[in-house]
Write an enzyme that holds these catalytic residues in place. Sequence first.
Site, PDB file in Angstrom:
ATOM      1  N   TYR A 253      -7.626 -16.822   5.552  1.00 54.44           N
ATOM      2  CA  TYR A 253      -7.125 -15.709   4.733  1.00 54.44           C
ATOM      3  C   TYR A 253      -7.534 -15.916   3.266  1.00 54.44           C
ATOM      4  CZ  TYR A 253      -3.461 -12.974   2.274  1.00 54.44           C
ATOM      5  OH  TYR A 253      -2.773 -12.113   1.449  1.00 54.44           O
TER       6      TYR A 253
ATOM      7  N   GLY B 219       0.824  -1.215   0.000  1.00 57.73           N
ATOM      8  CA  GLY B 219       0.000   0.000   0.000  1.00 57.73           C
ATOM      9  C   GLY B 219       0.851   1.254   0.000  1.00 57.73           C
TER      10      GLY B 219
HETATM   11  N1  LIG Z   1       3.088  -9.549   0.875  1.00 59.63           N
HETATM   12  C1  LIG Z   1       2.683 -10.531   0.102  1.00 59.63           C
HETATM   13  O1  LIG Z   1       3.471 -11.433  -0.272  1.00 59.63           O
HETATM   14  C2  LIG Z   1       1.253 -10.567  -0.390  1.00 59.63           C
HETATM   15  C3  LIG Z   1       0.884 -11.612  -1.249  1.00 59.63           C
HETATM   16  C4  LIG Z   1      -0.414 -11.645  -1.734  1.00 59.63           C
HETATM   17  C5  LIG Z   1      -1.314 -10.664  -1.369  1.00 59.63           C
HETATM   18  N2  LIG Z   1      -0.951  -9.678  -0.510  1.00 59.63           N
HETATM   19  C6  LIG Z   1      -1.969  -8.679  -0.142  1.00 59.63           C
HETATM   20  O2  LIG Z   1      -1.425  -7.383  -0.286  1.00 59.63           O
HETATM   21  C7  LIG Z   1      -2.096  -6.482   0.598  1.00 59.63           C
HETATM   22  C8  LIG Z   1      -1.074  -5.646   1.345  1.00 59.63           C
HETATM   23  O3  LIG Z   1      -0.318  -6.530   2.154  1.00 59.63           O
HETATM   24  P1  LIG Z   1       1.187  -6.251   2.574  1.00 59.63           P
HETATM   25  O4  LIG Z   1       1.950  -7.464   2.207  1.00 59.63           O
HETATM   26  O5  LIG Z   1       1.622  -4.909   2.114  1.00 59.63           O
HETATM   27  O6  LIG Z   1       0.994  -6.299   4.169  1.00 59.63           O
HETATM   28  P2  LIG Z   1       1.446  -5.324   5.333  1.00 59.63           P
HETATM   29  O7  LIG Z   1       2.808  -4.789   5.075  1.00 59.63           O
HETATM   30  O8  LIG Z   1       1.206  -6.098   6.585  1.00 59.63           O
HETATM   31  O9  LIG Z   1       0.409  -4.115   5.219  1.00 59.63           O
HETATM   32  C9  LIG Z   1      -0.939  -4.316   5.541  1.00 59.63           C
HETATM   33  C10 LIG Z   1      -1.649  -2.988   5.669  1.00 59.63           C
HETATM   34  O10 LIG Z   1      -3.018  -3.253   6.038  1.00 59.63           O
HETATM   35  C11 LIG Z   1      -3.313  -2.448   7.168  1.00 59.63           C
HETATM   36  N3  LIG Z   1      -4.358  -2.999   8.032  1.00 59.63           N
HETATM   37  C12 LIG Z   1      -4.354  -4.163   8.709  1.00 59.63           C
HETATM   38  N4  LIG Z   1      -5.474  -4.253   9.453  1.00 59.63           N
HETATM   39  C13 LIG Z   1      -6.178  -3.113   9.242  1.00 59.63           C
HETATM   40  C14 LIG Z   1      -7.397  -2.596   9.735  1.00 59.63           C
HETATM   41  N5  LIG Z   1      -8.127  -3.233  10.662  1.00 59.63           N
HETATM   42  N6  LIG Z   1      -7.839  -1.388   9.291  1.00 59.63           N
HETATM   43  C15 LIG Z   1      -7.102  -0.695   8.390  1.00 59.63           C
HETATM   44  N7  LIG Z   1      -5.923  -1.116   7.898  1.00 59.63           N
HETATM   45  C16 LIG Z   1      -5.481  -2.311   8.328  1.00 59.63           C
HETATM   46  C17 LIG Z   1      -2.007  -2.352   7.948  1.00 59.63           C
HETATM   47  O11 LIG Z   1      -2.060  -1.290   8.876  1.00 59.63           O
HETATM   48  P3  LIG Z   1      -1.163  -1.355  10.229  1.00 59.63           P
HETATM   49  O12 LIG Z   1       0.273  -1.100   9.808  1.00 59.63           O
HETATM   50  O13 LIG Z   1      -1.735  -0.294  11.084  1.00 59.63           O
HETATM   51  O14 LIG Z   1      -1.338  -2.731  10.792  1.00 59.63           O
HETATM   52  C18 LIG Z   1      -1.063  -2.104   6.784  1.00 59.63           C
HETATM   53  O15 LIG Z   1      -1.127  -0.769   6.404  1.00 59.63           O
HETATM   54  C19 LIG Z   1      -2.977  -7.358   1.508  1.00 59.63           C
HETATM   55  O16 LIG Z   1      -4.315  -7.302   1.068  1.00 59.63           O
HETATM   56  C20 LIG Z   1      -2.421  -8.747   1.304  1.00 59.63           C
HETATM   57  O17 LIG Z   1      -3.397  -9.740   1.502  1.00 59.63           O
HETATM   58  C21 LIG Z   1       0.320  -9.615  -0.018  1.00 59.63           C
END
Ligand SMILES: NC(=O)c1ccc[n+]([C@@H]2O[C@H](COP(=O)([O-])OP(=O)(O)OC[C@H]3O[C@@H](n4cnc5c(N)ncnc54)[C@H](OP(=O)(O)O)[C@@H]3O)[C@@H](O)[C@H]2O)c1
Length: 263
Positions: free
Chosen positions: A195, A31
Amino acid sequence: MGTSWTSQKPVPDVDLTQKTVIVTGANTGIGYETAKTLAQLGAKVIVACRSEAKANEAMERMKMEHSEEKADDKKSKVEIKANDLDVEFMTLDLSSIASTMSFVEEFKAKGLPLHILVCNAGMAYGGEVKTADGFELHFQVNYLSHFLLTLHLLPVLKASRGNAKIILVSSMAYRGAGWHEDNMQSINKGQLSKYGSTKLYQIMEMFTLAEKLDGFGIGVFSLHPGFVDTDIVKRENQQVSGSMKFFVGMLNSMGAMQIQFFA
Ligand SMILES: NC(=O)c1ccc[n+]([C@@H]2O[C@H](COP(=O)([O-])OP(=O)(O)OC[C@H]3O[C@@H](n4cnc5c(N)ncnc54)[C@H](OP(=O)(O)O)[C@@H]3O)[C@@H](O)[C@H]2O)c1
């Protein structure tokens, strides 16, 4: 359809000046990069996060990196259009329907147009938790609240008169999801199945919305971002196995982040 995100400048000459974008969960990970890049392309970006402190820190970092990348274009991933980044924090806690609806009302009260809604925030290993609204936590954060947000912002997206986009950040983990018709929230299922179900629902939402919005000038997309070494497997008190952490780290060290669209 598909596209790749490589170390070369991958984005064709896109200019998002005069466009407004909302990115949920923009304070870190995918994000953060999305919000920064769209702002560099000229958009006004609403950084929709649950923590104001984290969002402020992230916006400061975005601005600092932007200055460095402007000064040395080899460092930037896009053709920069913005002189200064137009990023603004708004509170959004997706684990709360009240917070989600307040966000909608506050956004509408600003009278801004909306051209792109990026439903990115997500969580994967939160254990067996019910929210104050009575929903399973992953189900509400990843899917339900984003769906609510999208439905209530549809009038604003429609008013942008063509070329609006809804982007649902899903995951190939949907493939491991069970379809539990009598247990839609995957209560008491394994963490990845829980998930994966939420990610499956996002993809189903994409197909249904795309069909219903046909003719309104709103494209609906869902994507798997690749395996990216973010905070998602590193958060405290999460039930994530060491092998999963190792797997994500290893894949990430193998090269470029790949973005694949499901449709
Ligand atoms: N990383 C991967 O390999 C991967 C693979 C496939 C899909 N994705 C998808 O990509 C997206 C981003 O993930 P990421 O890897 O960047 O994860 P990340 O670094 O953990 O970031 C997740 C974001 O979601 C926010 N969040 C969590 N709970 C929340 C809530 N209750 N209300 C509002 N915001 C909330 C977190 O805020 P806080 O910092 O405050 O917790 C953080 O800003 C997700 O939808 C994930 O499923 C990721």
